[in-house]
Design a protein around this motif. Structure first.
Motif, mmCIF file in Angstrom:
data_model
loop_
_atom_site.group_PDB
_atom_site.id
_atom_site.type_symbol
_atom_site.label_atom_id
_atom_site.label_comp_id
_atom_site.label_asym_id
_atom_site.label_seq_id
_atom_site.Cartn_x
_atom_site.Cartn_y
_atom_site.Cartn_z
ATOM 1 N N LEU A 37 0.905 -1.197 -0.058
ATOM 2 C CA LEU A 37 -0.034 -0.044 0.033
ATOM 3 C C LEU A 37 0.757 1.158 0.131
ATOM 4 C CD1 LEU A 37 -3.019 -0.919 2.422
ATOM 5 C CD2 LEU A 37 -2.956 -1.021 -0.082
ATOM 6 N N ALA A 38 1.985 1.294 0.404
ATOM 7 C CA ALA A 38 2.886 2.239 0.698
ATOM 8 C C ALA A 38 3.493 2.543 -0.839
ATOM 9 C CB ALA A 38 4.264 2.056 1.555
ATOM 10 N N GLN A 39 3.660 1.502 -1.688
ATOM 11 C CA GLN A 39 4.117 1.518 -2.911
ATOM 12 C C GLN A 39 2.943 2.096 -3.881
ATOM 13 O OE1 GLN A 39 5.531 -2.183 -3.503
ATOM 14 N NE2 GLN A 39 7.644 -1.631 -3.587
ATOM 15 N N VAL A 40 1.893 1.756 -3.636
ATOM 16 C CA VAL A 40 0.681 2.339 -4.356
ATOM 17 C C VAL A 40 0.367 3.755 -3.922
ATOM 18 C CG1 VAL A 40 -1.939 2.001 -4.684
ATOM 19 C CG2 VAL A 40 -0.561 0.156 -4.495
ATOM 20 N N ALA A 41 0.452 4.233 -2.765
ATOM 21 C CA ALA A 41 0.345 5.529 -2.385
ATOM 22 C C ALA A 41 1.523 6.468 -2.930
ATOM 23 C CB ALA A 41 0.506 5.751 -0.942
ATOM 24 N N ALA A 42 2.736 5.952 -3.153
ATOM 25 C CA ALA A 42 3.789 6.693 -3.774
ATOM 26 C C ALA A 42 3.539 6.750 -5.191
ATOM 27 C CB ALA A 42 5.220 6.004 -3.516
ATOM 28 N N PHE A 43 3.322 5.757 -5.673
ATOM 29 C CA PHE A 43 2.943 5.773 -7.425
ATOM 30 C C PHE A 43 1.787 6.530 -7.700
ATOM 31 C CE2 PHE A 43 1.202 3.426 -11.041
ATOM 32 C CZ PHE A 43 2.265 3.584 -11.837
ATOM 33 N N MET A 44 0.713 7.029 -6.817
ATOM 34 C CA MET A 44 -0.226 7.649 -6.927
ATOM 35 C C MET A 44 0.230 9.262 -7.135
ATOM 36 S SD MET A 44 -3.051 5.648 -4.622
ATOM 37 C CE MET A 44 -3.995 7.105 -4.313
ATOM 38 N N ALA A 45 1.081 9.245 -6.141
ATOM 39 C CA ALA A 45 1.588 10.627 -5.811
ATOM 40 C C ALA A 45 2.597 11.141 -6.810
ATOM 41 C CB ALA A 45 2.504 10.702 -4.507
ATOM 42 N N ALA A 46 3.166 10.221 -7.190
ATOM 43 C CA ALA A 46 4.396 10.431 -8.308
ATOM 44 C C ALA A 46 3.633 10.658 -9.589
ATOM 45 C CB ALA A 46 5.249 9.256 -8.625
ATOM 46 N N LEU A 47 2.548 9.969 -10.069
ATOM 47 C CA LEU A 47 1.610 10.224 -11.250
ATOM 48 C C LEU A 47 0.863 11.533 -11.291
ATOM 49 C CD1 LEU A 47 0.287 6.749 -11.926
ATOM 50 C CD2 LEU A 47 2.099 8.037 -13.293
ATOM 51 N N ARG A 48 0.605 11.786 -9.922
ATOM 52 C CA ARG A 48 -0.115 13.252 -9.773
ATOM 53 C C ARG A 48 0.832 14.419 -10.115
ATOM 54 N NH1 ARG A 48 -4.901 15.658 -9.556
ATOM 55 N NH2 ARG A 48 -4.837 17.517 -7.901
ATOM 56 N N ILE A 49 2.033 14.247 -9.691
ATOM 57 C CA ILE A 49 3.045 15.412 -9.783
ATOM 58 C C ILE A 49 3.411 15.342 -11.185
ATOM 59 C CG2 ILE A 49 5.272 16.013 -9.322
ATOM 60 C CD1 ILE A 49 4.916 14.821 -6.226
ATOM 61 N N LYS A 50 3.867 14.103 -11.992
ATOM 62 C CA LYS A 50 4.402 14.191 -13.289
ATOM 63 C C LYS A 50 3.085 14.256 -14.184
ATOM 64 C CE LYS A 50 4.270 10.127 -15.281
ATOM 65 N NZ LYS A 50 3.609 10.584 -16.531
ATOM 66 N N GLU A 51 1.820 13.918 -13.805
ATOM 67 C CA GLU A 51 0.917 13.940 -14.606
ATOM 68 C C GLU A 51 0.780 12.687 -15.646
ATOM 69 O OE1 GLU A 51 0.158 17.859 -16.500
ATOM 70 O OE2 GLU A 51 -0.255 18.872 -14.688
ATOM 71 N N GLU A 52 -0.576 12.001 -15.346
ATOM 72 C CA GLU A 52 -0.578 10.810 -16.266
ATOM 73 C C GLU A 52 -0.761 11.135 -17.824
ATOM 74 O OE1 GLU A 52 -2.935 11.908 -13.797
ATOM 75 O OE2 GLU A 52 -3.201 10.477 -12.578
ATOM 76 N N GLN A 171 -8.982 2.551 1.407
ATOM 77 C CA GLN A 171 -8.343 3.362 2.762
ATOM 78 C C GLN A 171 -7.111 4.248 2.104
ATOM 79 O OE1 GLN A 171 -9.613 3.363 5.724
ATOM 80 N NE2 GLN A 171 -8.184 5.258 6.087
ATOM 81 N N VAL A 172 -6.394 3.643 1.406
ATOM 82 C CA VAL A 172 -4.966 4.543 0.908
ATOM 83 C C VAL A 172 -5.623 5.514 0.305
ATOM 84 C CG1 VAL A 172 -4.620 3.160 -1.310
ATOM 85 C CG2 VAL A 172 -2.735 4.214 -0.096
ATOM 86 N N ARG A 173 -6.554 5.328 -0.642
ATOM 87 C CA ARG A 173 -7.065 6.489 -1.376
ATOM 88 C C ARG A 173 -7.634 7.744 -0.419
ATOM 89 N NH1 ARG A 173 -10.913 4.323 -5.998
ATOM 90 N NH2 ARG A 173 -10.977 6.442 -6.775
ATOM 91 N N LEU A 174 -8.347 7.321 0.522
ATOM 92 C CA LEU A 174 -8.760 8.225 1.521
ATOM 93 C C LEU A 174 -7.753 9.002 2.439
ATOM 94 C CD1 LEU A 174 -11.827 6.053 3.000
ATOM 95 C CD2 LEU A 174 -12.135 8.182 1.822
ATOM 96 N N ASP A 175 -6.727 7.937 2.510
ATOM 97 C CA ASP A 175 -5.454 8.490 3.238
ATOM 98 C C ASP A 175 -4.789 9.854 2.436
ATOM 99 O OD1 ASP A 175 -6.137 7.285 5.516
ATOM 100 O OD2 ASP A 175 -4.704 5.603 5.047
ATOM 101 N N TYR A 176 -4.753 9.278 0.999
ATOM 102 C CA TYR A 176 -4.201 10.264 0.307
ATOM 103 C C TYR A 176 -4.727 11.637 0.011
ATOM 104 C CZ TYR A 176 -2.129 11.496 -4.318
ATOM 105 O OH TYR A 176 -1.423 12.376 -5.308
#
Length: 200
Positions: A37-52, A171-176
């Motif tokens: 879940l930590a990797q999923v959250a990091a992936f979500m954040a990295a893509l958000r910054i880079k833009e998909e 939950q990871v989406r809610l936490d993010y």
């Protein structure tokens, strides 16, 4: 998963888009539960910054569809709709009335989404909440929602009932707390197998 994180999250100067194969590989690891879940959250954040990229979102959607249930809608004039929530502006949700009018005119409207204020970042009300307030069933299996579609010509199915693998990231989406690539992918899943889709 680390190899994919290094591609998208290695800083503004060196991060770059995933290829189609890389995006499929990363999303498959996520859906198979092989990414923490930590990797999923990091992936979500990295893509958000880079833009998909379009290529990434296409590959992600293709993978998540493989892990979701689908019907095959064969009648004419069918449309799949996954709409945004009313969000911060608290605008009126008129799509329910529109769907009833469209159904009376011969269309078949399949809604899908989430119930309640559970989807970041807006945590607003959606079509499912409006239908529930009107005592229209919203907690149906995909098969039951498909039967309702055939009879009433409009229906709703919750993501929990056709994309359970996606639910493990709630939950990871809610936490993010912010929009992620999963928000976009979820809208593109087309559980009823409609020939046409409208995405908010």
């Amino acid at each position: 998963m680390q190899q994919y994180l290094k591609i998208v999250g290695n800083g503004r100067r060196t991060a770059h888009d995933l290829t189609n194969e890389e995006a499929e590989g990363a999303c498959t690891l996520i859906m198979e539960g092989q990414a923490s879940l930590a990797q999923v959250a990091a992936f979500m954040a990295a893509l958000r910054i880079k833009e998909e990229s379009t290529t990434e979102l296409t590959a992600f959607t293709r993978v998540v569809r493989r892990y979701s249930q689908h019907l095959s809608f064969t009648r004419p004039h069918g449309i799949d709709i996954c709409v945004p929530y009313d969000g911060r502006s608290k605008t009126s949700i008129l799509l329910v009335a529109s769907a009833i009018i469209a159904a009376a005119s011969g269309a078949y409207v399949g809604f899908h989404g989430r119930i309640g204020r559970t989807t970041p970042p807006k945590f607003g009300l959606g079509v499912g909440d409006v239908l529930a307030a009107l005592s229209i069933p919203v907690d149906l299996s995909l098969e039951a929602a498909g039967e309702m579609l055939n009879h009433a010509q409009f229906t709703f199915v919750s993501s929990a009932h056709f994309a359970p693998r996606l639910e493990q990231f709630n939950q990871v989406r809610l936490d993010y707390g912010m929009r992620s690539f999963l928000n976009t992918v979820e809208k593109l899943l087309n559980p009823f197998g409609m020939p046409t889709a409208m995405v908010g």
